[in-house]
Design a protein around this motif. Structure first.
Motif, mmCIF file in Angstrom:
data_model
loop_
_atom_site.group_PDB
_atom_site.id
_atom_site.type_symbol
_atom_site.label_atom_id
_atom_site.label_comp_id
_atom_site.label_asym_id
_atom_site.label_seq_id
_atom_site.Cartn_x
_atom_site.Cartn_y
_atom_site.Cartn_z
ATOM 1 N N ALA A 1 0.815 -1.211 0.000
ATOM 2 C CA ALA A 1 0.000 0.000 0.000
ATOM 3 C C ALA A 1 0.854 1.268 0.000
ATOM 4 O O ALA A 1 0.557 2.218 -0.716
ATOM 5 C CB ALA A 1 -0.941 0.003 1.200
ATOM 6 N N TRP A 2 1.894 1.291 0.815
ATOM 7 C CA TRP A 2 2.758 2.470 0.913
ATOM 8 C C TRP A 2 4.061 2.074 1.608
ATOM 9 O O TRP A 2 4.143 1.038 2.254
ATOM 10 C CB TRP A 2 2.074 3.608 1.691
ATOM 11 C CG TRP A 2 1.840 3.295 3.136
ATOM 12 C CD1 TRP A 2 0.757 2.655 3.672
ATOM 13 C CD2 TRP A 2 2.715 3.566 4.243
ATOM 14 N NE1 TRP A 2 0.905 2.516 5.031
ATOM 15 C CE2 TRP A 2 2.101 3.076 5.416
ATOM 16 C CE3 TRP A 2 3.960 4.174 4.355
ATOM 17 C CZ2 TRP A 2 2.673 3.169 6.662
ATOM 18 C CZ3 TRP A 2 4.544 4.272 5.626
ATOM 19 C CH2 TRP A 2 3.896 3.777 6.753
ATOM 20 N N PHE A 3 5.055 2.935 1.469
ATOM 21 C CA PHE A 3 6.285 2.771 2.236
ATOM 22 C C PHE A 3 6.797 4.147 2.621
ATOM 23 O O PHE A 3 6.476 5.155 1.983
ATOM 24 C CB PHE A 3 7.361 1.981 1.470
ATOM 25 C CG PHE A 3 7.944 2.703 0.289
ATOM 26 C CD1 PHE A 3 9.086 3.488 0.422
ATOM 27 C CD2 PHE A 3 7.361 2.589 -0.962
ATOM 28 C CE1 PHE A 3 9.630 4.149 -0.666
ATOM 29 C CE2 PHE A 3 7.902 3.248 -2.063
ATOM 30 C CZ PHE A 3 9.033 4.025 -1.912
ATOM 31 N N GLY A 4 7.563 4.161 3.690
ATOM 32 C CA GLY A 4 8.162 5.405 4.142
ATOM 33 C C GLY A 4 9.627 5.189 4.466
ATOM 34 O O GLY A 4 10.046 4.081 4.818
ATOM 35 N N VAL B 1 7.463 9.618 1.937
ATOM 36 C CA VAL B 1 6.346 8.678 1.985
ATOM 37 C C VAL B 1 5.843 8.483 0.560
ATOM 38 O O VAL B 1 5.599 9.451 -0.161
ATOM 39 C CB VAL B 1 5.202 9.205 2.885
ATOM 40 C CG1 VAL B 1 4.038 8.241 2.899
ATOM 41 C CG2 VAL B 1 5.710 9.464 4.290
ATOM 42 N N SER B 2 5.677 7.231 0.152
ATOM 43 C CA SER B 2 5.314 6.924 -1.232
ATOM 44 C C SER B 2 3.880 7.302 -1.596
ATOM 45 O O SER B 2 3.600 7.648 -2.731
ATOM 46 C CB SER B 2 5.520 5.432 -1.513
ATOM 47 O OG SER B 2 4.604 4.668 -0.738
ATOM 48 N N ALA C 1 -1.691 7.809 5.514
ATOM 49 C CA ALA C 1 -2.425 8.537 6.544
ATOM 50 C C ALA C 1 -3.502 7.687 7.208
ATOM 51 O O ALA C 1 -3.972 8.012 8.288
ATOM 52 C CB ALA C 1 -3.040 9.794 5.948
ATOM 53 N N ARG C 2 -3.864 6.579 6.573
ATOM 54 C CA ARG C 2 -4.864 5.677 7.145
ATOM 55 C C ARG C 2 -4.254 4.670 8.122
ATOM 56 O O ARG C 2 -4.957 3.822 8.652
ATOM 57 C CB ARG C 2 -5.606 4.944 6.026
ATOM 58 C CG ARG C 2 -6.502 5.866 5.210
ATOM 59 C CD ARG C 2 -7.379 5.097 4.237
ATOM 60 N NE ARG C 2 -6.645 4.439 3.180
ATOM 61 C CZ ARG C 2 -6.381 4.957 1.989
ATOM 62 N NH1 ARG C 2 -6.773 6.170 1.703
ATOM 63 N NH2 ARG C 2 -5.721 4.269 1.086
ATOM 64 N N ALA D 1 -3.035 11.891 -2.721
ATOM 65 C CA ALA D 1 -2.601 10.562 -3.147
ATOM 66 C C ALA D 1 -1.269 10.757 -3.847
ATOM 67 O O ALA D 1 -1.103 11.681 -4.631
ATOM 68 C CB ALA D 1 -3.620 9.943 -4.084
ATOM 69 N N GLY D 2 -0.319 9.939 -3.528
ATOM 70 C CA GLY D 2 0.989 10.050 -4.153
ATOM 71 C C GLY D 2 2.061 10.435 -3.157
ATOM 72 O O GLY D 2 1.807 10.603 -1.962
#
Length: 183
Positions: A53-56, A70-71, A77-78, A139-140
């Motif tokens: 979902a995402w990476f930081g 943050v990707s 944020a969720r 988003a992004g």
């Protein structure tokens, strides 16, 4: 499910370790984790990845302020750990937010030319033009897109990372073997 790992740069290359985020509540907590892994105050990268979902990435060097990337801000944020990072990046610098608003075409026209005002448009529209609320994030990617440039991962390469981000980045840094050892 989260996966978090630390990559600490040493004279002999990179050292990796997984890390427990149970006691993390702030960016300072994350920064402290990274500083504890530091060898001679050299570069430490703390990666946090939530499935695909995402990476930081938090980059810490000595006592300097941490750098954050943050990707996908909306996805991050969720989640509790992602929210820590996104709030630091998006909520931490009003000048960046003002710059972002300046680049938007807020008058609703495609070419930026304002349309003539009519009587209907002079009415109070309430929150219609107020923009995103405090919990809304783009988003992004957000944050320092040059966070890894001096380590050999340029902005375009970082922005192109989609799945298994840590493995791709570790490979580009020459640290894939040490990262796989802790996975």
């Amino acid at each position: 499910m989260y996966f978090a790992a630390l990559l600490a740069r040493t004279e002999d290359g990179w050292e990796a370790s997984d890390t427990d985020l149970d006691d993390v509540e702030t960016l300072s907590d994350l920064t402290d984790l990274a500083r504890e892994a530091s060898v001679d105050e050299d570069t430490v990268l703390l990666f946090i990845e939530q499935e695909d979902a995402w990476f930081g990435i938090i980059r810490v060097e000595g006592e300097d302020d941490p750098r954050v990337y943050v990707s996908d801000a909306a996805a991050a944020a969720r989640s509790s750990y992602g929210e820590i990072l996104v709030d630091e990046v998006v909520g931490g610098d009003e000048d960046d937010a003002a710059t972002d608003l300046d680049t938007l075409d807020l008058d609703g026209t495609e070419d930026g030319e304002p349309e003539p005002e009519t009587d209907d448009e002079t009415e109070d529209t309430g929150d219609a033009l107020a923009g995103p609320g405090p919990g809304d994030h783009p988003a992004g990617p957000v944050g320092d897109r040059d966070i890894l440039t001096d380590l050999g991962v340029a902005e375009p390469q970082l922005l192109a990372v989609e799945t298994d981000a840590m493995a791709e980045i570790a490979d580009a840094l020459g640290a894939s073997d040490v990262l796989e050892a802790v996975r």
